[in-house]
Design an enzyme around this catalytic site. Structure first.
Site, PDB file in Angstrom:
ATOM      1  N   ARG A   1       0.947  -1.132  -0.089  1.00 40.20           N
ATOM      2  CA  ARG A   1      -0.045  -0.084   0.231  1.00 40.20           C
ATOM      3  C   ARG A   1       0.879   1.265   0.019  1.00 40.20           C
ATOM      4  O   ARG A   1       1.743   1.527   0.728  1.00 40.20           O
ATOM      5  CB  ARG A   1      -0.985  -0.015   1.316  1.00 40.20           C
TER       6      ARG A   1
ATOM      7  N   THR B   1      -0.592   7.750  -1.388  1.00 32.20           N
ATOM      8  CA  THR B   1      -1.979   7.610  -2.011  1.00 32.20           C
ATOM      9  C   THR B   1      -2.937   6.576  -1.210  1.00 32.20           C
ATOM     10  O   THR B   1      -3.998   6.860  -1.476  1.00 32.20           O
ATOM     11  CB  THR B   1      -1.758   7.244  -3.246  1.00 32.20           C
TER      12      THR B   1
ATOM     13  N   ASP C   1       1.377  -0.331  13.598  1.00 34.79           N
ATOM     14  CA  ASP C   1       1.377  -1.132  12.481  1.00 34.79           C
ATOM     15  C   ASP C   1       1.735  -2.617  13.071  1.00 34.79           C
ATOM     16  O   ASP C   1       2.700  -3.130  13.670  1.00 34.79           O
ATOM     17  CB  ASP C   1       2.872  -0.795  11.820  1.00 34.79           C
TER      18      ASP C   1
ATOM     19  N   ASP D   1       5.030  -4.629  11.849  1.00 36.87           N
ATOM     20  CA  ASP D   1       6.193  -4.140  12.454  1.00 36.87           C
ATOM     21  C   ASP D   1       6.241  -4.509  14.008  1.00 36.87           C
ATOM     22  O   ASP D   1       7.349  -4.986  14.526  1.00 36.87           O
ATOM     23  CB  ASP D   1       6.335  -2.740  12.355  1.00 36.87           C
TER      24      ASP D   1
END
Length: 234
Positions: A124, A128, A222, A225
């Site tokens: 991703r 954007t 995240d 992560d």
């Protein structure tokens, strides 16, 4: 360059999906405690892995129950018959969306080491928020079968829709895809099910909303992560 636009929806818009397409784990104290541990910004990798693995175990067992089953009678040690159930298909197919999806994959391996696994790698764009397919490897005979699609976090829904499109292109019917998800939000549910209304989503929690920056709120950070210990320090 096409950029993501935050959908304008009311959280109440998703109530028609609950119990039909979307199945959220009961908000029992034990599950909320695990979410509390995982979401805490002070929780390090070891505790994050421990708490999310317990959530994932609950989630996977529930998702497996949404696959097709058939009657199976067995004789118990007392000599009596128990009228039970068994999976309709002996082979289990699952597809993960790395890297975060690897956490669900490892959990599924513990429950069903015989599962046939595929991967759909999607990136991703950080600006954007648009998804790009990078890699796909699926079992050669996946067409026509029920499939668990393993994606821990669904925020905008773009990554999940890309993965679903790849499964459908490979011959998997939309109504035979069960998405296994740790955390999502009303905007993602509305986006995904408005385009793919026959999907089923099993999730451990639906967050309050999606921010203008495409992060779930209150969120978990995240997932990949934090699970794999690759957070930047300093």
């Amino acid at each position: 360059m096409t950029t993501w636009t935050r959908p304008a929806i009311d959280a109440a818009d998703i109530t028609r999906y609950l119990g039909v397409n979307v199945f959220e784990l009961p908000k029992l104290p034990g599950l909320i405690a695990l979410h509390t541990e995982a979401r805490d910004a002070d929780t390090g990798q070891e505790r994050f892995v421990r708490s999310t693995q317990r959530i994932i175990r609950l989630l996977l067992e529930t998702a497996l129950s949404h696959l097709e089953h058939r009657p199976r009678a067995v004789t118990t040690p007392t000599g009596r018959v128990f009228d039970g159930l068994a999976p309709a298909e002996p082979t289990l197919y699952a597809v993960s969306v790395p890297r975060a999806g690897d956490a669900l994959e490892s959990g599924l391996r513990e429950i069903r080491p015989d599962a046939r696994l595929g991967k759909i790698l999607i990136q991703r764009d950080t600006t954007t928020k648009q998804p790009t397919l990078l890699f796909r490897k699926l079992p050669s005979d996946i067409a026509g079968n029920e499939v668990l699609l393993l994606d821990p976090t669904i925020a905008t829904g773009g990554t999940l829709l890309t993965a679903v499109n790849e499964l459908i292109a490979a011959g998997v019917e939309e109504n035979r895809i069960v998405v296994v998800n740790v955390l999502t939000c009303p905007e993602a549910i509305a986006t995904v099910l408005s385009r793919r209304p026959d999907l089923r989503i099993v999730t451990s929690h639906i967050d309050d909303t999606l921010t203008d920056e495409a992060f779930m709120s209150p969120g978990i950070g995240d997932f990949g992560d934090r699970f794999h210990g690759t957070l930047r320090r300093g």
